[in-house]
Enzyme design. Structure first.
Site, PDB file in Angstrom:
ATOM      1  N   GLU A 101      12.612 -75.037  68.010  1.00 10.39           N
ATOM      2  CA  GLU A 101      12.264 -76.381  67.367  1.00 10.39           C
ATOM      3  C   GLU A 101      12.293 -76.367  65.953  1.00 10.39           C
ATOM      4  O   GLU A 101      12.854 -77.249  65.440  1.00 10.39           O
ATOM      5  CB  GLU A 101      11.046 -76.894  68.005  1.00 10.39           C
ATOM      6  CG  GLU A 101      10.648 -77.320  69.295  1.00 10.39           C
ATOM      7  CD  GLU A 101      10.336 -76.153  70.370  1.00 10.39           C
ATOM      8  OE1 GLU A 101      10.482 -74.823  69.614  1.00 10.39           O
ATOM      9  OE2 GLU A 101      10.132 -76.251  71.337  1.00 10.39           O
ATOM     10  N   MET A 160      16.291 -61.063  46.900  1.00  8.62           N
ATOM     11  CA  MET A 160      15.620 -61.716  46.107  1.00  8.62           C
ATOM     12  C   MET A 160      14.112 -61.110  45.694  1.00  8.62           C
ATOM     13  O   MET A 160      13.815 -60.898  44.385  1.00  8.62           O
ATOM     14  CB  MET A 160      15.476 -63.189  46.419  1.00  8.62           C
ATOM     15  CG  MET A 160      14.757 -64.071  45.214  1.00  8.62           C
ATOM     16  SD  MET A 160      15.847 -63.761  43.604  1.00  8.62           S
ATOM     17  CE  MET A 160      16.643 -65.111  43.616  1.00  8.62           C
ATOM     18  N   PHE A 194      -3.861 -78.142  78.596  1.00  9.36           N
ATOM     19  CA  PHE A 194      -2.699 -77.243  78.495  1.00  9.36           C
ATOM     20  C   PHE A 194      -1.609 -77.829  77.506  1.00  9.36           C
ATOM     21  O   PHE A 194      -1.185 -79.139  77.394  1.00  9.36           O
ATOM     22  CB  PHE A 194      -2.048 -77.326  79.907  1.00  9.36           C
ATOM     23  CG  PHE A 194      -0.825 -76.399  79.661  1.00  9.36           C
ATOM     24  CD1 PHE A 194      -0.787 -74.987  79.359  1.00  9.36           C
ATOM     25  CD2 PHE A 194       0.366 -76.791  80.243  1.00  9.36           C
ATOM     26  CE1 PHE A 194       0.147 -74.110  79.138  1.00  9.36           C
ATOM     27  CE2 PHE A 194       1.559 -76.154  80.051  1.00  9.36           C
ATOM     28  CZ  PHE A 194       1.586 -74.561  79.665  1.00  9.36           C
ATOM     29  N   GLN A 195      -1.182 -77.187  76.430  1.00  8.64           N
ATOM     30  CA  GLN A 195      -0.068 -77.503  75.504  1.00  8.64           C
ATOM     31  C   GLN A 195      -0.845 -78.793  74.672  1.00  8.64           C
ATOM     32  O   GLN A 195       0.077 -79.684  74.018  1.00  8.64           O
ATOM     33  CB  GLN A 195       1.109 -77.522  76.062  1.00  8.64           C
ATOM     34  CG  GLN A 195       1.843 -76.377  76.601  1.00  8.64           C
ATOM     35  CD  GLN A 195       3.135 -76.373  76.792  1.00  8.64           C
ATOM     36  OE1 GLN A 195       3.888 -77.387  77.219  1.00  8.64           O
ATOM     37  NE2 GLN A 195       3.716 -75.375  76.720  1.00  8.64           N
ATOM     38  N   LYS A 210       1.972 -88.665  77.230  1.00 10.09           N
ATOM     39  CA  LYS A 210       2.762 -88.868  78.452  1.00 10.09           C
ATOM     40  C   LYS A 210       2.521 -90.140  79.143  1.00 10.09           C
ATOM     41  O   LYS A 210       3.433 -90.545  79.826  1.00 10.09           O
ATOM     42  CB  LYS A 210       2.249 -87.552  79.076  1.00 10.09           C
ATOM     43  CG  LYS A 210       3.733 -87.187  80.153  1.00 10.09           C
ATOM     44  CD  LYS A 210       3.453 -85.803  80.776  1.00 10.09           C
ATOM     45  CE  LYS A 210       4.652 -85.483  81.771  1.00 10.09           C
ATOM     46  NZ  LYS A 210       4.371 -84.212  82.325  1.00 10.09           N
TER      47      LYS A 210
HETATM   48  C1  LIG Z   1      10.342 -68.313  55.587  1.00  6.65           C
HETATM   49  C2  LIG Z   1      10.462 -67.428  54.125  1.00  6.65           C
HETATM   50  N1  LIG Z   1       9.821 -66.082  54.305  1.00  6.65           N
HETATM   51  C3  LIG Z   1       9.904 -65.431  53.013  1.00  6.65           C
HETATM   52  C4  LIG Z   1      10.150 -65.969  52.128  1.00  6.65           C
HETATM   53  C5  LIG Z   1      10.206 -65.321  50.484  1.00  6.65           C
HETATM   54  N2  LIG Z   1      11.565 -64.741  50.179  1.00  6.65           N
HETATM   55  C6  LIG Z   1      12.394 -65.475  49.703  1.00  6.65           C
HETATM   56  S1  LIG Z   1      13.688 -64.992  49.087  1.00  6.65           S
HETATM   57  C7  LIG Z   1      13.651 -63.508  50.366  1.00  6.65           C
HETATM   58  C8  LIG Z   1      14.750 -62.515  50.301  1.00  6.65           C
HETATM   59  C9  LIG Z   1      15.902 -63.271  51.027  1.00  6.65           C
HETATM   60  O1  LIG Z   1      16.546 -62.051  51.506  1.00  6.65           O
HETATM   61  P1  LIG Z   1      18.238 -62.250  52.080  1.00  6.65           P
HETATM   62  O2  LIG Z   1      17.802 -63.419  53.212  1.00  6.65           O
HETATM   63  O3  LIG Z   1      18.552 -61.158  52.633  1.00  6.65           O
HETATM   64  O4  LIG Z   1      18.809 -63.145  51.002  1.00  6.65           O
HETATM   65  P2  LIG Z   1      19.293 -62.383  49.529  1.00  6.65           P
HETATM   66  O5  LIG Z   1      18.292 -62.655  48.515  1.00  6.65           O
HETATM   67  O6  LIG Z   1      19.585 -60.807  49.896  1.00  6.65           O
HETATM   68  O7  LIG Z   1      20.315 -62.943  49.175  1.00  6.65           O
HETATM   69  C10 LIG Z   1      12.242 -63.680  50.541  1.00  6.65           C
HETATM   70  C11 LIG Z   1      11.725 -62.450  51.460  1.00  6.65           C
HETATM   71  C12 LIG Z   1      10.903 -67.286  52.013  1.00  6.65           C
HETATM   72  N3  LIG Z   1      11.575 -67.844  50.701  1.00  6.65           N
HETATM   73  N4  LIG Z   1      11.075 -67.835  53.011  1.00  6.65           N
END
Ligand SMILES: Cc1ncc(C[n+]2csc(CCOP(=O)(O)OP(=O)(O)O)c2C)c(N)n1
Lengths: 577, 174
Positions: free
Chosen positions: A67, A492, A129-130, A179
């Site tokens: 979803e 990042m 349920f749900q 529903k």
């Molecule tokens: C759902 C979610 N969880 C955690 C984060 C924190 N976060 C931001 S950037 C990042 C790393 C992203 O890594 P990747 O997808 O490998 O991309 P890269 O930075 O290596 O280009 C994380 C964990 C986020 N933005 N969104």
């Protein structure tokens, strides 16, 4: 099997249909022109799905694999087309899985109508349920929501939902339908909604404020514009261009404003904010007038507010009164739809060349190019860089592609280096920064704009957060070009660990699967690039493909995104290394 | 924090389910405690009026009002200082009937505090008092030594000295 009986309404052309609530839901969607929707079935929404089966020739319902994928796909569709995106889910877990996408749409002002099934009304509040209180859960992240317990409410609530989602500052709306209301028979009649008594979509434009703004602009020596998604949402690209061209004002963009103005436009001076360009960030603290157009001074844009454009007068063009003075105090607030206010101000502003001021941007650009961009785009080291992948995509697409990026370093590289000729071409999760956004969003964008090239760019981390949507591509044949920039890190976060946590790489290293094999498992053509000499030809092969295509590019593991404004620093303290 | 003060917030809304949730959420997100809240019908049919009390800075309250007005079902929100409003709270005391009979001090308190007995039986009686928070507090302290069996106070209700043009607003929006 037909339940339709038609009764003539008093002489008018409108016909009353005696139909079920579930059929009414489908009719409402058709009335609103929503013929491409995303969702996932389940017990509490089955009556609606049964009707969707019946109306298969009129509404294309796409079964996503989760979803969350449905909301992101609906967002991608909405952002690429400018229409309202629709996502459907069942009650409980189906409904809660929509929430991330709804929250993302709320903060990025994306018009969505989300429909959830709910347990029968006599079971409400009984922990059936749900059963989940999805109205309660979604309240803080929706522009509006409503629980329908009687079929007769359906037409009015749907009309209102579409109107609220797309008018004014757009946003997500959720409708929860019990529903029993889906089964209930009633006389259906549909009328579009054009106003809601307690809701004012657009504030009144004050011509006095427009005049005041024009006077400030005419007397400014060093004005600068920062524009956001308001330009795109207000379909004001032409008005905006005319405005900046007449007064020759350098214009920088926020991540969501990107593509509202062609990259090649001579007044486009780049991106502001944490990983934005050097010139617009530094000069934010030197301009004498800062003109914000349809943007909301997000903290990723402003850095330390106490050291943000303090020397400048501020004009804020904005549709949402709650944004005025929220983060940055405006000397003149021009409320209203920018399509109107920019058209209003055009005749009041003087022509001006501002050569010296524009040169200051050009000078700083040169510094950024020498210190950062040259090595990003034309690396002297062996390892592939994210930027050079973008460069090849630009060459192959000619700047005409829709680029859908995920969240992380690659997102910043994509926004910094992708070239755009057309509006609504940069689709990314700006405000929430939702990893996993790109794959489903790119499916929605491609299905909404089948004639345009859609290139998705993700990291190895975010790609795996909704990788199951490859199944949706398999089934729909949406010809999305999937680019994964694999650095075997949550890049990042790793960059922050390197810079601010003494290189303690806590849980950011990734052992990855054979991505090419996975793509092929979903019958998607796939290729992996590890060497520079294969990059250009592989990108071209991908772009030439008529079908979906997966390209993994193994990039340098520990590359960083610069420039960078560390959290809490001033925009003019932007670091180039 | 600079200049926190008590503000009375008046919010006119459509009488619809869920709006309380939306409004309280706005305060919750910003970690602002609502000191009291009262919801009732207003002078306009099907329009509810929320009156709530918060202690914040003027800058905060302005921003909050903006966020409240953004809610689809909110017609208009205002904030006022104590000087701008005429306000009242109401409270009920439950005391033992014995204490009423035993000494006439309570009778004097009732008379001088302009409170009134609204219910009485052989075990207890109920005293009602409307007034400012301070008046109610004062009465509480005087009665405290006589043993309060139950005490309850309403949220503040307030009428502004200035006009609030809700009816015209509703006409304009339509
Ligand atoms: C759902 C979610 N969880 C955690 C984060 C924190 N976060 C931001 S950037 C990042 C790393 C992203 O890594 P990747 O997808 O490998 O991309 P890269 O930075 O290596 O280009 C994380 C964990 C986020 N933005 N969104």
């Amino acid at each position: 099997m037909t339940t339709k009986t038609q009764t003539q309404s008093n002489g008018a052309s409108k016909q009353k249909l005696h139909i079920s609530g579930a059929e009414a839901v489908v009719k409402c969607l058709l009335e609103e022109g929503a013929d491409l929707i995303y969702g996932y079935p389940g017990g509490a929404i089955m009556p609606v799905y049964d009707e969707l089966y019946k109306y298969e020739d009129k509404i294309n319902h796409v079964l996503t694999r989760h979803e969350q994928g449905a909301t992101h796909a609906a967002q991608g569709f909405a952002r690429a087309t400018g229409k309202v995106g629709v996502a459907i889910a069942t009650s409980g877990p189906g409904a809660t899985n929509l929430i991330t996408g709804i929250a993302d749409a709320q903060i990025d002002s994306t018009p969505l109508v989300c429909i959830t099934g709910q347990v029968a009304s006599h079971l409400l509040g009984s922990d059936a349920f749900q059963e989940t209180d999805i109205v309660g859960i979604s309240t803080p992240v929706t522009k509006w929501n409503y629980q329908i317990t009687k079929a007769s409410e359906i037409p009015e609530i749907f009309a209102k939902a579409f109107y609220i989602a797309k008018s004014g500052r757009p946003g997500p709306v959720l409708i929860d339908i019990t529903k029993d209301a889906q089964f209930e028979m009633f006389d259906f009649e549909y009328e579009k909604c054009t106003s809601v008594r307690s809701y004012k979509a657009k504030p009144d434009v004050s011509l006095d404020k427009v005049k005041e703004a024009a006077e400030l602009i005419n007397s400014a020596k060093k004005p600068m514009i920062v524009f956001g998604q308001g330009v795109i949402l207000g379909q004001a690209e032409e008005e905006f261009k005319a405005f900046i061209e007449k007064a020759n004002i350098p214009s920088a963009w926020t991540i969501l404003g990107l593509s509202a103005l062609p990259t090649a436009h001579e007044l486009n001076v780049g991106m502001v904010g944490m990983h934005g360009n050097y010139a617009p960030n530094v000069l934010t603290n030197q301009c004498d007038l800062l003109i914000a157009v349809g943007m909301r001074f997000d903290d990723r844009v402003t850095g330390d507010l106490n050291r943000y454009a303090k020397q400048a007068k501020v004009i804020h063009f904005e549709i949402d009164p709650a944004e005025i003075d929220k983060n940055v105090k405006a000397d003149v607030a021009v409320l209203g739809d920018v399509k109107q206010t920019l058209a209003d101000i055009l005749p009041l502003i003087n022509k001006n060349s501002r050569e010296a001021w524009l040169n200051e941007f050009a000078e700083l650009d040169k510094i950024e190019y020498e210190k950062v961009q040259k090595e990003d785009l034309y690396p002297t080291k062996d390892g592939l860089t994210m930027a050079e992948v973008l460069k090849e995509i630009n060459i192959a697409s000619g700047g005409d592609a829709i680029i859908v990026s995920d969240v992380g370093q690659h997102q910043m590289f994509a926004c910094r280096y992708a070239k755009f000729n057309k509006t609504k071409s940069n689709i990314t999760s700006g405000g929430l920064g939702t990893m996993g956004f790109a794959l489903p969003a790119s499916i929605g964008a491609k299905m909404g704009m089948p004639d345009r090239e859609v290139v998705m760019i993700a990291g190895d981390g975010g790609y795996q957060m909704n990788i199951q949507e490859l199944g949706t591509i398999l089934q729909t044949k949406a010809a999305v070009k999937i680019v994964v920039l694999n650095n075997e890190f949550l890049g990042m976060v790793r960059q922050w660990q390197q810079l601010f946590f003494d290189r303690r790489y806590a849980s950011t290293e990734m052992t990855n699967p054979d991505f090419v094999a996975i793509a092929k498992g979903y019958s998607i053509d796939a290729k992996k690039v590890t060497k520079r000499e294969d990059l250009a030809s592989s990108v071209k092969e991908m772009m030439d493909s008529k079908d979906a295509y997966f390209l993994e590019v193994c990039v340098e593991k520990e590359n960083n995104v610069f420039p960078m404004i560390p959290t809490g620093a001033s925009v003019s303290d932007i670091r180039l290394e | 924090m600079e200049n926190r003060q008590t503000y009375t917030v008046s919010i006119y809304t459509e009488n619809k389910l869920g709006i309380l949730n939306r409004i309280s959420g706005i305060f919750l997100r910003r970690h602002i405690n609502i000191e009291s809240m009262n919801i009732s019908k207003s002078e306009i049919k099907s329009v509810s009026r929320f009156t709530l009390l918060v202690k914040v800075t003027e800058e905060q309250i302005k921003k909050i009002i903006g966020q409240i007005e953004k809610q689809v079902e909110v017609i208009k929100a205002y904030y006022h200082t104590d000087e701008d409003t005429i306000y009242q709270e109401s409270c009920l005391f439950k005391l033992s009937s014995q204490s009423l009979i035993a000494n006439d001090e309570i009778q004097t308190i009732i008379n001088s505090s302009k409170s009134r007995i609204i219910n009485i039986n052989k075990d207890f009686f109920v005293l009602e008092k409307s007034g400012t928070k301070e008046e109610i507090e004062e009465l509480y302290h005087t009665l405290d030594k006589h043993g309060i069996m139950q005490f309850v106070r309403s949220g503040r209700i307030a009428i502004t000295k200035d006009e609030m043009k809700i009816s015209t607003l509703l006409l304009e929006n339509n």
